[in-house]
Design a protein around this motif. Structure first.
Motif, PDB file in Angstrom:
ATOM      1  N   ASP A 120       0.833  -1.214   0.000  1.00 14.54           N
ATOM      2  CA  ASP A 120       0.000   0.000   0.000  1.00 14.54           C
ATOM      3  C   ASP A 120       0.865   1.260   0.000  1.00 14.54           C
ATOM      4  O   ASP A 120       0.569   2.226  -0.712  1.00 14.54           O
ATOM      5  N   ALA A 121       1.930   1.279   0.792  1.00 14.53           N
ATOM      6  CA  ALA A 121       2.811   2.455   0.854  1.00 14.53           C
ATOM      7  C   ALA A 121       3.543   2.658  -0.465  1.00 14.53           C
ATOM      8  O   ALA A 121       3.698   3.795  -0.925  1.00 14.53           O
ATOM      9  N   LEU A 122       3.984   1.565  -1.088  1.00 16.76           N
ATOM     10  CA  LEU A 122       4.655   1.679  -2.390  1.00 16.76           C
ATOM     11  C   LEU A 122       3.712   2.228  -3.453  1.00 16.76           C
ATOM     12  O   LEU A 122       4.092   3.083  -4.256  1.00 16.76           O
ATOM     13  N   VAL A 123       2.477   1.751  -3.464  1.00 16.72           N
ATOM     14  CA  VAL A 123       1.481   2.228  -4.426  1.00 16.72           C
ATOM     15  C   VAL A 123       1.194   3.709  -4.190  1.00 16.72           C
ATOM     16  O   VAL A 123       1.133   4.500  -5.135  1.00 16.72           O
ATOM     17  N   ALA A 124       1.030   4.100  -2.922  1.00 21.95           N
ATOM     18  CA  ALA A 124       0.757   5.507  -2.606  1.00 21.95           C
ATOM     19  C   ALA A 124       1.924   6.394  -3.031  1.00 21.95           C
ATOM     20  O   ALA A 124       1.713   7.489  -3.574  1.00 21.95           O
ATOM     21  N   LYS A 125       3.144   5.915  -2.815  1.00 24.21           N
ATOM     22  CA  LYS A 125       4.329   6.685  -3.194  1.00 24.21           C
ATOM     23  C   LYS A 125       4.396   6.839  -4.718  1.00 24.21           C
ATOM     24  O   LYS A 125       4.660   7.932  -5.227  1.00 24.21           O
ATOM     25  N   ARG A 126       4.113   5.770  -5.438  1.00 19.16           N
ATOM     26  CA  ARG A 126       4.132   5.816  -6.899  1.00 19.16           C
ATOM     27  C   ARG A 126       3.061   6.779  -7.427  1.00 19.16           C
ATOM     28  O   ARG A 126       3.307   7.555  -8.342  1.00 19.16           O
ATOM     29  N   ARG A 127       1.877   6.730  -6.825  1.00 24.71           N
ATOM     30  CA  ARG A 127       0.798   7.640  -7.252  1.00 24.71           C
ATOM     31  C   ARG A 127       1.155   9.094  -6.980  1.00 24.71           C
ATOM     32  O   ARG A 127       0.843   9.979  -7.780  1.00 24.71           O
ATOM     33  N   ALA A 128       1.792   9.346  -5.839  1.00 20.84           N
ATOM     34  CA  ALA A 128       2.196  10.718  -5.511  1.00 20.84           C
ATOM     35  C   ALA A 128       3.217  11.236  -6.526  1.00 20.84           C
ATOM     36  O   ALA A 128       3.146  12.394  -6.948  1.00 20.84           O
ATOM     37  N   ILE A 129       4.135  10.399  -6.936  1.00 21.68           N
ATOM     38  CA  ILE A 129       5.135  10.789  -7.938  1.00 21.68           C
ATOM     39  C   ILE A 129       4.455  11.080  -9.268  1.00 21.68           C
ATOM     40  O   ILE A 129       4.768  12.077  -9.929  1.00 21.68           O
ATOM     41  N   GLN A 130       3.494  10.212  -9.649  1.00 24.30           N
ATOM     42  CA  GLN A 130       2.775  10.427 -10.906  1.00 24.30           C
ATOM     43  C   GLN A 130       1.975  11.727 -10.868  1.00 24.30           C
ATOM     44  O   GLN A 130       1.953  12.472 -11.859  1.00 24.30           O
ATOM     45  N   ARG A 131       1.324  12.014  -9.744  1.00 22.50           N
ATOM     46  CA  ARG A 131       0.558  13.266  -9.633  1.00 22.50           C
ATOM     47  C   ARG A 131       1.483  14.469  -9.747  1.00 22.50           C
ATOM     48  O   ARG A 131       1.158  15.468 -10.406  1.00 22.50           O
ATOM     49  N   LYS A 132       2.630  14.377  -9.111  1.00 22.81           N
ATOM     50  CA  LYS A 132       3.591  15.481  -9.164  1.00 22.81           C
ATOM     51  C   LYS A 132       4.079  15.679 -10.594  1.00 22.81           C
ATOM     52  O   LYS A 132       4.182  16.816 -11.058  1.00 22.81           O
ATOM     53  N   GLN A 133       4.350  14.587 -11.295  1.00 21.64           N
ATOM     54  CA  GLN A 133       4.795  14.694 -12.689  1.00 21.64           C
ATOM     55  C   GLN A 133       3.701  15.300 -13.567  1.00 21.64           C
ATOM     56  O   GLN A 133       3.978  16.109 -14.436  1.00 21.64           O
ATOM     57  N   HIS A 134       2.467  14.903 -13.331  1.00 18.68           N
ATOM     58  CA  HIS A 134       1.351  15.436 -14.108  1.00 18.68           C
ATOM     59  C   HIS A 134       1.154  16.938 -13.844  1.00 18.68           C
ATOM     60  O   HIS A 134       0.808  17.681 -14.755  1.00 18.68           O
ATOM     61  N   ARG A 135       1.352  17.345 -12.599  1.00 17.71           N
ATOM     62  CA  ARG A 135       1.215  18.771 -12.282  1.00 17.71           C
ATOM     63  C   ARG A 135       2.299  19.591 -12.957  1.00 17.71           C
ATOM     64  O   ARG A 135       2.042  20.709 -13.425  1.00 17.71           O
TER      65      ARG A 135
END
Length: 141
Positions: A120-135
């Motif tokens: 769960d923590a790895l998935v959340a970290k990956r999603r946060a990175i993707q959101r940051k890249q998209h922003r």
């Protein structure tokens, strides 16, 4: 240190269900007969074994932890009520309260999540990175 404690807590909770699930498979007919003697349809045994094994693995890995914890908490409370509510028998009373305590542990896990050492923590970290890249690129995820 808290990530280690979260992992070892999940390990302890998961092992109870993994060992129990395998035990039910090994003694399938006897388990089915016991369930039926307690008024529970033996046809539910495949669902019970699946919940114990899949839920135990999910808790161990920390994957979909909150959902698995809620399911196993409800299962623990149901099992306590259906199979261990004979308070005249001290052994059954102990099993009843053990199941209630396990459900309590799962409620804490459902509320707080799996911790840092988890899928769960790895998935959340990956999603946060993707959101940051998209922003930064101006695209939407």
């Amino acid at each position: 240190m808290s990530s280690y404690l979260s992992f070892f807590g999940r390990l302890g909770l998961a092992l109870i269900f993994l060992v129990s699930g395998w035990g039910k498979l090994a003694g399938y007919a006897a388990t089915q007969q016991y369930m039926e003697s307690m008024g529970v349809p033996g046809a539910l045994l495949p669902l019970v074994v699946s919940l114990e094994l899949v839920g135990g693995l999910a808790i161990l890995a920390g994957s979909l932890t909150r959902w698995a914890a809620v399911a196993l908490a409800l299962f623990s409370l149901s099992s306590a009520a259906l199979f261990h509510a004979d308070f005249a028998d001290p052994t059954q009373a102990t099993h009843f309260w053990k199941n209630v305590a396990i459900a309590g542990g799962f409620c804490i896990l459902a509320a707080d999540g799996a911790g840092a050492a988890s899928v769960d923590a790895l998935v959340a970290k990956r999603r946060a990175i993707q959101r940051k890249q998209h922003r930064t690129t101006g695209t939407t995820p």
